[in-house]
Design a protein around this motif. Structure first.
Motif, short mmCIF file in Angstrom:
data_model
loop_
_atom_site.label_atom_id
_atom_site.label_comp_id
_atom_site.label_asym_id
_atom_site.label_seq_id
_atom_site.Cartn_x
_atom_site.Cartn_y
_atom_site.Cartn_z
N GLN A 402 -159.11 14.68 -14.88
CA GLN A 402 -159.16 15.25 -16.22
C GLN A 402 -157.77 15.29 -16.84
N ALA A 403 -156.76 15.63 -16.03
CA ALA A 403 -155.38 15.63 -16.52
C ALA A 403 -154.95 14.23 -16.92
N GLU A 404 -155.36 13.25 -16.13
CA GLU A 404 -155.06 11.85 -16.44
C GLU A 404 -155.70 11.44 -17.76
N ALA A 405 -156.92 11.92 -18.01
CA ALA A 405 -157.62 11.61 -19.27
C ALA A 405 -156.92 12.28 -20.46
N GLU A 406 -156.45 13.52 -20.26
CA GLU A 406 -155.73 14.21 -21.33
C GLU A 406 -154.43 13.49 -21.64
N ASP A 407 -153.77 13.00 -20.62
CA ASP A 407 -152.54 12.22 -20.80
C ASP A 407 -152.82 10.98 -21.64
N ALA A 408 -153.91 10.27 -21.31
CA ALA A 408 -154.25 9.06 -22.07
C ALA A 408 -154.61 9.39 -23.52
N GLU A 409 -155.31 10.51 -23.70
CA GLU A 409 -155.71 10.90 -25.06
C GLU A 409 -154.49 11.22 -25.91
N LEU A 410 -153.49 11.86 -25.33
CA LEU A 410 -152.29 12.19 -26.09
C LEU A 410 -151.54 10.94 -26.52
N ARG A 411 -151.57 9.92 -25.69
CA ARG A 411 -150.89 8.67 -26.05
C ARG A 411 -151.49 8.05 -27.30
N PHE A 412 -152.78 8.29 -27.50
CA PHE A 412 -153.47 7.72 -28.66
C PHE A 412 -153.53 8.70 -29.84
N SER A 413 -152.79 9.79 -29.75
CA SER A 413 -152.80 10.77 -30.83
C SER A 413 -152.36 10.14 -32.15
N GLY A 414 -153.17 10.31 -33.19
CA GLY A 414 -152.85 9.74 -34.50
C GLY A 414 -153.33 8.32 -34.71
N PHE A 415 -153.90 7.69 -33.67
CA PHE A 415 -154.43 6.33 -33.79
C PHE A 415 -155.83 6.36 -34.40
N THR A 416 -156.13 5.39 -35.23
CA THR A 416 -157.51 5.22 -35.69
C THR A 416 -158.29 4.50 -34.59
N ASP A 417 -159.62 4.53 -34.70
CA ASP A 417 -160.44 3.83 -33.71
C ASP A 417 -160.11 2.34 -33.67
N GLU A 418 -159.84 1.76 -34.83
CA GLU A 418 -159.51 0.34 -34.88
C GLU A 418 -158.17 0.07 -34.19
N GLU A 419 -157.19 0.96 -34.43
CA GLU A 419 -155.88 0.80 -33.79
C GLU A 419 -155.98 0.95 -32.27
#
Length: 449
Positions: A402-419
């Protein structure tokens, strides 16, 4: 627009610790908050420190007033709070960078009315995690009351600062602190709040650093008769709480357990002999994260992941290196080599052996030498091991993932689905190029694309 969270800090002559406390709040990962600093007639530099922070951050509001006590200060803050949720912090304590984020996420996902979290007890340079409830799913008022009955005078239940409250409930039922009570006033507020809350959730990760410097009633100069009277008032409140929560028949069954409160001393327990030194396992070089280049990019990638793994490591009494290995093993093949694990984790085969021994001793896994056989690129001397996870490891692995998933989610913060999709496609192609080159050395087999 009103903030999502109102963080309340009563302040009285706390200049030695106040900046640390405020910094931990205004630098939260979760930014949709307001900070209410109530200067309760401080005679040191606390008031000036509050004003300085307010001048630098528009989310900080300061109120200066004559000294009237912590309960009156909290009540004043409650009357000015605008958030959906309420969070309390004491001026000599501090919170982890992800505390408010975890509180809000838990409340939003579960729809609960009260979130309670583990915390760190700090004495001098030593600290130890503290928690009581290990329920993974939300639970009812009756279940919460049953948990509390097991440790009726524990700080975990009695204090305000390891919890997140809904302001709507506080205002709907006009809940406030009792300024006439100077012992367990937090607990009495909590009991009244719990009577009106329906759903509860617990976070088994320490989010708060509680500095154990507060004095007892005796050290406050309280007379014996007043101490007895005050404790009796608190017990009456506690006893009436259970009478309201349970039916008369059920209350009679638990009455003697309820009366344990009279002989249990309010506290957070003693600090264990093996309490850890107060220092983060995670070291981050500001110079390292600010530089450009491939090595700096790898450094940032690894440190951000470690940032999310560290609370899980602390919770399960693991080092960061232990946590990384456990996560790596959970993603690796059932049969692997210590050399391969060491190469991935920047360790040595000897270091991997010691960590595997520790995880084995904790009952997380069984490990034995595998049947002879080599992968491409391995020498004849390379020994392969077979790893089998035991049920005891499941909670830790689940939280690490779950921590690994949160880490990945933060990397995509501000990205659109297309990006995000474009990034994934480019990453897949770059990974293929790297695997294609490295596979010439026989250490990686290229996937089909």
């Amino acid at each position: 627009m009103s903030p999502k969270v109102s963080v309340i800090v009563p302040v009285h002559n706390a200049q030695a610790t106040l900046s640390r406390c405020i910094n931990s709040i205004i630098h939260q990962e979760y930014t949709d908050l307001e900070l209410l600093l109530i200067d309760d007639g401080s005679t040191d530099g606390s008031g000036a420190i509050c004003d300085e922070f307010a001048s630098q951050d528009e989310r900080v509001m300061v109120v200066h007033k004559e000294n009237s006590g912590v309960s009156d200060s909290r009540n004043l803050a409650l009357s000015r709070a605008r958030g959906v949720y309420l969070q309390f912090v004491d001026s000599d304590d501090w919170i982890t960078p992800d505390a408010t984020k975890r509180f809000v996420k838990t409340a939003e996902e579960s729809g609960c009315d009260l979130v309670i979290a583990d915390f760190y007890r700090v004495i001098g340079e030593r600290l130890s995690p503290k928690g009581n409830i290990d329920a993974a799913e939300p639970f009812s008022r009756e279940q919460y009351a049953a948990y509390m009955m097991e440790n009726p005078a524990d700080f975990y239940y009695g204090v305000l600062w390891n919890k997140l409250f809904r302001r709507e409930i506080v205002e709907q039922y006009h809940l406030r602190m009792d300024p006439s009570v100077s012992w367990c006033e937090d607990f009495m507020f909590n009991l009244e709040y719990i009577r009106h809350a329906r759903v509860f959730s617990a976070i088994q990760i320490p989010l708060y650093y509680y500095v154990k410097t507060k004095g007892s009633l005796a050290s406050q100069g309280m007379s014996f008769s007043r101490t007895v009277r005050m404790k009796r008032e608190v017990f009456d409140c506690y006893n009436n709480f259970y009478k309201n929560i349970f039916s008369e028949e059920d209350y009679e069954k638990i009455r003697f357990q309820v009366y344990r409160f009279l002989i249990d001393a309010a506290g957070d327990g003693i600090l264990p002999i093996r309490a850890k030194k107060l220092e983060n396992q995670l070291y981050i070089s500001l110079e390292g994260i600010s530089r450009e280049g491939t090595l700096s990019e790898i450094y940032r990638f690894n440190k951000l992941l470690d940032y999310y793994l560290e609370p899980i490591a602390v919770k399960y009494d693991l080092s960061l290196q232990d946590a990384r290995l456990l996560l790596c093993l959970s993603d690796a093949a059932a049969v692997c080599s210590k050399r391969d694990l060491a190469d991935r984790l920047g360790d040595t085969p000897q270091g991997i052996s010691k960590r595997i021994q520790k995880l084995t001793a904790k009952g997380y896994l069984k490990c034995e030498e595998a049947m002879p056989g080599r992968q491409r690129g391995e020498s004849r001397k390379t020994k392969r091991i077979s790893v089998v996870f035991l049920p005891e490891a499941d909670p830790a692995i689940q939280e690490l993932k779950q921590a690994e998933a949160e880490d990945a989610e933060l990397r995509f913060s501000g990205f659109t689905d297309e990006e995000r999709e474009i990034y994934r496609e480019l990453s897949r192609r770059m990974n293929y190029n790297m695997q294609k080159i490295l596979s010439n050395y026989g250490s990686i087999v290229s996937p089909e694309i």
